[in-house]
Design a protein around this motif. Structure first.
Motif, short mmCIF file in Angstrom:
data_model
loop_
_atom_site.label_atom_id
_atom_site.label_comp_id
_atom_site.label_asym_id
_atom_site.label_seq_id
_atom_site.Cartn_x
_atom_site.Cartn_y
_atom_site.Cartn_z
N GLY A 1 43.02 -45.04 -48.10
CA GLY A 1 42.45 -45.12 -46.76
C GLY A 1 41.01 -44.66 -46.75
O GLY A 1 40.48 -44.17 -47.75
N PRO A 2 40.33 -44.80 -45.61
CA PRO A 2 38.93 -44.42 -45.52
C PRO A 2 38.73 -42.92 -45.73
O PRO A 2 39.55 -42.11 -45.32
N ALA A 3 37.64 -42.58 -46.39
CA ALA A 3 37.30 -41.17 -46.58
C ALA A 3 36.51 -40.68 -45.37
O ALA A 3 35.75 -41.43 -44.77
N ARG A 4 36.70 -39.42 -45.03
CA ARG A 4 35.95 -38.87 -43.90
C ARG A 4 34.64 -38.21 -44.34
O ARG A 4 33.78 -37.93 -43.51
N ALA A 5 34.49 -37.95 -45.63
CA ALA A 5 33.26 -37.38 -46.18
C ALA A 5 33.24 -37.66 -47.68
O ALA A 5 34.27 -38.01 -48.27
N THR A 6 32.08 -37.49 -48.28
CA THR A 6 31.93 -37.76 -49.71
C THR A 6 31.20 -36.60 -50.38
O THR A 6 30.15 -36.17 -49.89
N VAL A 7 31.76 -36.12 -51.47
CA VAL A 7 31.10 -35.12 -52.31
C VAL A 7 30.48 -35.84 -53.50
O VAL A 7 31.17 -36.58 -54.21
N ILE A 8 29.19 -35.64 -53.71
CA ILE A 8 28.50 -36.24 -54.85
C ILE A 8 28.30 -35.13 -55.89
O ILE A 8 27.56 -34.17 -55.65
N ASP B 1 37.07 -23.19 -50.57
CA ASP B 1 36.74 -23.20 -49.14
C ASP B 1 35.23 -23.11 -48.90
O ASP B 1 34.75 -23.48 -47.82
N LEU B 2 34.47 -22.60 -49.88
CA LEU B 2 33.01 -22.59 -49.74
C LEU B 2 32.49 -24.01 -49.59
O LEU B 2 31.55 -24.26 -48.82
N LEU B 3 33.09 -24.94 -50.32
CA LEU B 3 32.72 -26.35 -50.17
C LEU B 3 33.28 -26.93 -48.88
O LEU B 3 32.60 -27.68 -48.19
N ARG B 4 34.51 -26.56 -48.57
CA ARG B 4 35.13 -27.13 -47.36
C ARG B 4 34.34 -26.80 -46.09
O ARG B 4 34.32 -27.59 -45.15
N THR B 5 33.67 -25.64 -46.07
CA THR B 5 32.88 -25.30 -44.89
C THR B 5 31.72 -26.29 -44.69
O THR B 5 31.22 -26.42 -43.57
N LEU B 6 31.30 -26.95 -45.76
CA LEU B 6 30.20 -27.91 -45.67
C LEU B 6 30.68 -29.31 -45.31
O LEU B 6 29.87 -30.18 -44.99
N LEU B 7 31.99 -29.54 -45.41
CA LEU B 7 32.54 -30.87 -45.17
C LEU B 7 32.98 -31.06 -43.72
O LEU B 7 33.33 -32.16 -43.34
N GLY C 1 34.28 -47.72 -48.02
CA GLY C 1 35.17 -46.89 -47.22
C GLY C 1 34.88 -45.41 -47.35
O GLY C 1 35.80 -44.58 -47.30
N LEU C 2 33.60 -45.06 -47.47
CA LEU C 2 33.21 -43.66 -47.64
C LEU C 2 32.82 -43.05 -46.30
O LEU C 2 32.31 -43.74 -45.42
N GLY C 3 33.04 -41.75 -46.20
CA GLY C 3 32.61 -41.05 -45.01
C GLY C 3 31.10 -40.96 -44.94
O GLY C 3 30.41 -40.93 -45.96
N ALA C 4 30.57 -40.92 -43.73
CA ALA C 4 29.12 -40.91 -43.56
C ALA C 4 28.51 -39.60 -44.05
O ALA C 4 27.36 -39.57 -44.49
N ARG C 5 29.28 -38.49 -44.00
CA ARG C 5 28.73 -37.20 -44.42
C ARG C 5 28.73 -37.12 -45.94
O ARG C 5 29.77 -37.28 -46.59
N GLY D 1 4.99 -33.14 -53.21
CA GLY D 1 4.46 -34.32 -53.86
C GLY D 1 5.32 -35.53 -53.57
O GLY D 1 5.92 -35.63 -52.49
N PRO D 2 5.43 -36.45 -54.51
CA PRO D 2 6.19 -37.68 -54.25
C PRO D 2 7.68 -37.44 -54.05
O PRO D 2 8.38 -38.33 -53.59
N TRP D 3 8.15 -36.23 -54.39
CA TRP D 3 9.57 -35.94 -54.27
C TRP D 3 9.98 -35.46 -52.87
O TRP D 3 11.15 -35.46 -52.54
N GLN D 4 9.00 -35.06 -52.07
CA GLN D 4 9.36 -34.47 -50.78
C GLN D 4 9.93 -35.48 -49.80
O GLN D 4 10.54 -35.10 -48.80
N ASP D 5 9.77 -36.77 -50.09
CA ASP D 5 10.33 -37.80 -49.21
C ASP D 5 11.63 -38.39 -49.76
O ASP D 5 12.12 -39.40 -49.24
N LEU D 6 12.20 -37.79 -50.78
CA LEU D 6 13.49 -38.25 -51.29
C LEU D 6 14.57 -38.07 -50.23
O LEU D 6 14.50 -37.14 -49.42
N PRO D 7 15.58 -38.94 -50.22
CA PRO D 7 16.69 -38.74 -49.28
C PRO D 7 17.41 -37.43 -49.57
O PRO D 7 17.62 -37.07 -50.74
N ARG D 8 17.79 -36.73 -48.51
CA ARG D 8 18.45 -35.45 -48.66
C ARG D 8 19.92 -35.54 -48.29
O ARG D 8 20.30 -36.32 -47.41
N PRO D 9 20.75 -34.74 -48.91
CA PRO D 9 22.16 -34.70 -48.52
C PRO D 9 22.33 -34.00 -47.18
O PRO D 9 21.41 -33.33 -46.69
N ASP D 10 23.51 -34.15 -46.58
CA ASP D 10 23.80 -33.45 -45.32
C ASP D 10 24.03 -31.97 -45.55
O ASP D 10 23.89 -31.16 -44.63
#
Length: 264
Positions: A36-43, A258-264, A141-145, A167-176
């Motif tokens: 089923g669809p994921a509600r969030a994604t850990v990279i 749970d340290l990770l779960r608080t971020l999800l 089917g990944l979660g937006a977060r 520098g050129p890195w400051q405009d990189l996409p950031r995680p949530d």
């Protein structure tokens, strides 16, 4: 009973490819998805001192089996290794060298290779993987977060993508949000009040990345009002932190996971 001893959780596993920047050679992502669809994604980015390691690190699959029942997908990514300064344009190479000097000057005790050109290459590739997964989120089917997670060198890259270099890195996409295990943030001066939440988990004794670095980070975060939480565990050693993160609880009985779960 440990989940590893229960009937295995069924995971959907896919092998994906993405291209970082203008390079022709693609890098890989191993994606573990629940039914089923994921509600969030850990990279997840593996460790290895920016010189070795692979996305096939078993940590990612073990994490996915714990999080799949909660509707969480885990994407384990590759990134370039042993990148030399010559891989960057001259003006960017000068910025990298200056930042290495500043890292030592602010009081961080860390191998210079962990904040050098290989580190910058890993952050670039992490950002490219994040962008690819965001673009393909609906189709997969990944979660937006999207939460960046890494261990050791991978944790340095995860924390630094949340607050990327100038520098050129400051405009990189950031995680949530982001989390580093037995890692450090090598440019704590980049912290801001309005940045994504960042959690750092570290052992009280670590011969690879000394815990004193976390105290520097905590001081900088406090002065800037940045959303950073530092957790120093009673677990001794560097590599043992990952096993503790997956399998153990703190002295009050709270799972370190749970340290990770608080971020999800």
């Amino acid at each position: 009973m440990s989940r590893d001893l229960q009937e295995p959780i069924k995971l959907r596993r896919d092998e994906l490819r993405f291209v970082a920047g203008d390079r022709e050679t693609p890098l890989g992502i191993t994606l573990y998805r629940p039914d089923g669809p994921a509600r969030a994604t850990v990279i997840y980015a593996h460790g290895g001192g920016f010189s070795h390691g692979s996305r096939r690190d078993r940590t990612a699959e073990r994490l996915a089996r714990r999080l799949a029942p909660e509707g969480i997908a885990v994407a384990s990514i590759d990134y370039r290794k042993r990148t030399a300064l010559g891989a960057f344009p001259q003006e960017h190479a000068a910025m990298i060298a200056d930042a290495q000097t500043r890292t030592a000057r602010v009081g961080l005790r860390i191998n210079p290779n962990y904040c050098g050109p290989a580190f910058y290459a890993a952050v670039e590739d992490y950002a490219a993987a994040l962008a690819h997964l965001r673009e393909q989120a609906n189709a997969l089917g990944l979660g937006a977060r999207m939460v960046a997670l890494g261990a050791s060198a991978g944790g340095i890259a995860a924390a630094s993508l949340a607050y990327p270099p100038r520098g050129p890195w400051q405009d990189l996409p950031r995680p949530d949000a982001a989390m580093g295990i037995c890692a450090a943030m090598v440019q704590p001066w980049r912290l801001t009040t309005d940045g994504p939440p960042l959690v750092m988990m570290h052992g009280f004794h670590d011969g690879v990345i000394p815990p004193q670095n976390l105290r520097v980070l905590a001081r900088k975060a406090g002065r800037k009002g940045a959303p950073v939480a530092v957790h120093v565990t009673e677990v001794r050693g560097h590599r043992h932190q990952v096993d503790a993160f997956l399998n153990r609880a703190d002295p009050e009985g709270r799972p370190y996971l749970d340290l990770l779960r608080t971020l999800l």
